[in-house]
Design a protein around this motif. Structure first.
Motif, mmCIF file in Angstrom:
data_model
loop_
_atom_site.group_PDB
_atom_site.id
_atom_site.type_symbol
_atom_site.label_atom_id
_atom_site.label_comp_id
_atom_site.label_asym_id
_atom_site.label_seq_id
_atom_site.Cartn_x
_atom_site.Cartn_y
_atom_site.Cartn_z
ATOM 1 N N SER A 93 80.944 120.686 43.248
ATOM 2 C CA SER A 93 80.769 121.390 41.982
ATOM 3 C C SER A 93 82.093 121.461 41.222
ATOM 4 C CB SER A 93 80.166 122.775 42.248
ATOM 5 O OG SER A 93 79.621 123.338 41.081
ATOM 6 N N SER A 94 82.513 122.650 40.767
ATOM 7 C CA SER A 94 83.780 122.728 40.033
ATOM 8 C C SER A 94 84.974 122.418 40.922
ATOM 9 C CB SER A 94 83.939 124.113 39.399
ATOM 10 O OG SER A 94 83.801 125.131 40.364
ATOM 11 N N PRO A 118 79.564 119.740 37.623
ATOM 12 C CA PRO A 118 78.605 120.087 36.570
ATOM 13 C C PRO A 118 79.119 119.869 35.146
ATOM 14 C CG PRO A 118 79.616 122.076 37.411
ATOM 15 C CD PRO A 118 80.155 120.943 38.251
ATOM 16 N N THR A 156 74.365 129.081 35.441
ATOM 17 C CA THR A 156 73.790 128.178 36.437
ATOM 18 C C THR A 156 72.271 128.049 36.305
ATOM 19 O OG1 THR A 156 73.432 129.906 38.119
ATOM 20 C CG2 THR A 156 75.604 128.843 38.059
ATOM 21 N N SER A 214 68.022 117.433 42.376
ATOM 22 C CA SER A 214 68.745 118.270 41.414
ATOM 23 C C SER A 214 68.264 117.976 40.000
ATOM 24 C CB SER A 214 70.249 117.992 41.514
ATOM 25 O OG SER A 214 70.788 118.521 42.708
ATOM 26 N N HIS A 242 71.702 121.008 44.527
ATOM 27 C CA HIS A 242 73.113 121.400 44.417
ATOM 28 C C HIS A 242 73.570 122.114 45.695
ATOM 29 C CE1 HIS A 242 76.628 121.646 41.890
ATOM 30 N NE2 HIS A 242 76.740 122.947 42.067
#
Length: 259
Positions: A93-94, A118, A156, A214, A242
């Motif tokens: 993710s981040s 993302p 989210t 996803s 995710h």
């Protein structure tokens, strides 16, 4: 986390290592500590020397103001030195966005893998990210940590009913404790668009992975990351979202990260 080291600015970083083999450093995403990476570390430890850590301002690690993405890259540099001076990176993710920035900075890396960073893939999503940044900055400046967490959960796509339920759960105080780190992840995301100039400067192989269950925009973002990196590869994992299963992800990472 049973070990500590210092970053360039003196920030204490808590970490733990497991396994033997080529060095691999795992980077967690938003609203998480290094503990969330332990199951993946365990799944890789039969083939790799794996390090997980608490990113600055989380868990047992410290922090120093002002924040900059470069400080987190320096954190990774310090941890790579702990592992012998060269490593591969994986980020989810981040945390994957941080890994890509680190790869572009010229750290001594062998390979880089990311899972579902993302990034926004259309104008409306970019606008939503800008509004989120403004509201998050205001909430944290006013000490409204709970509201900051709500903003993130809403970003989210979590339903309002579930957000209200989360506020009543035993996990909420821990989530509020991590709220200041949301600003760090927001900075790492850099407005949310795919950083094609950053990716174009990466000189090591990059694996960008997504789960085929996803949302389509996450798969599109993962494909865009692979396409923008000079040595980029895109993979999907059947049935994964995710919240990827470490046991499904580990063999794919091991194949890519093995020298």
């Amino acid at each position: 986390m049973d070990k500590k080291t210092l970053s360039r600015d003196g920030t204490r970083l808590a970490y733990e290592r497991t396994g033997q083999g080529p060095a691999v450093l795992l980077v967690s995403g938003a609203m998480s500590t290094g503990a969330t990476m332990r199951p993946l570390a365990a799944a890789l430890s039969d083939r790799f020397d794996v390090l997980v850590y608490d990113r600055r301002s989380r868990g047992e690690s410290g922090d120093k103001a002002p924040y900059a993405v470069e400080r987190e890259v320096e954190d990774l540099a310090a941890l790579i030195q702990v592992m012998g001076g060269e490593a591969s990176l994986y980020g989810i993710s981040s945390g994957g966005a941080l890994v890509l920035h680190a790869a572009a900075s010229g750290l001594p890396l062998r390979r880089v893998a990311v899972y579902e960073v993302p990034y926004a893939v259309d104008v409306s999503a970019t606008k939503e990210r800008t509004e989120y940044t403004e509201k998050l900055t205001e909430a944290l400046a006013q000490g409204r940590r709970g509201d900051a967490v709500e903003l993130f959960l809403r970003l989210t796509g979590l339903a309002e009913e579930m957000i209200r339920g989360a506020r009543q759960s035993p996990m909420w105080p821990g989530m509020e404790a991590l709220a200041p780190s949301l600003a760090h992840d927001d900075a790492v995301m850099g407005g949310g668009q795919v950083p094609r100039d950053v990716l174009a400067s990466i000189t090591v192989p990059v694996l960008s992975v997504a789960g085929d269950a996803s949302p389509p925009w996450l798969l599109e973002a993962a494909r865009a990351v692979a396409a923008a990196a000079p040595e980029g590869t895109y993979r999907t994992l059947e049935g994964q979202t995710h919240m990827v299963d470490p046991q499904v992800l580990a063999p794919v990472l091991a194949e890519f990260l093995t020298p």
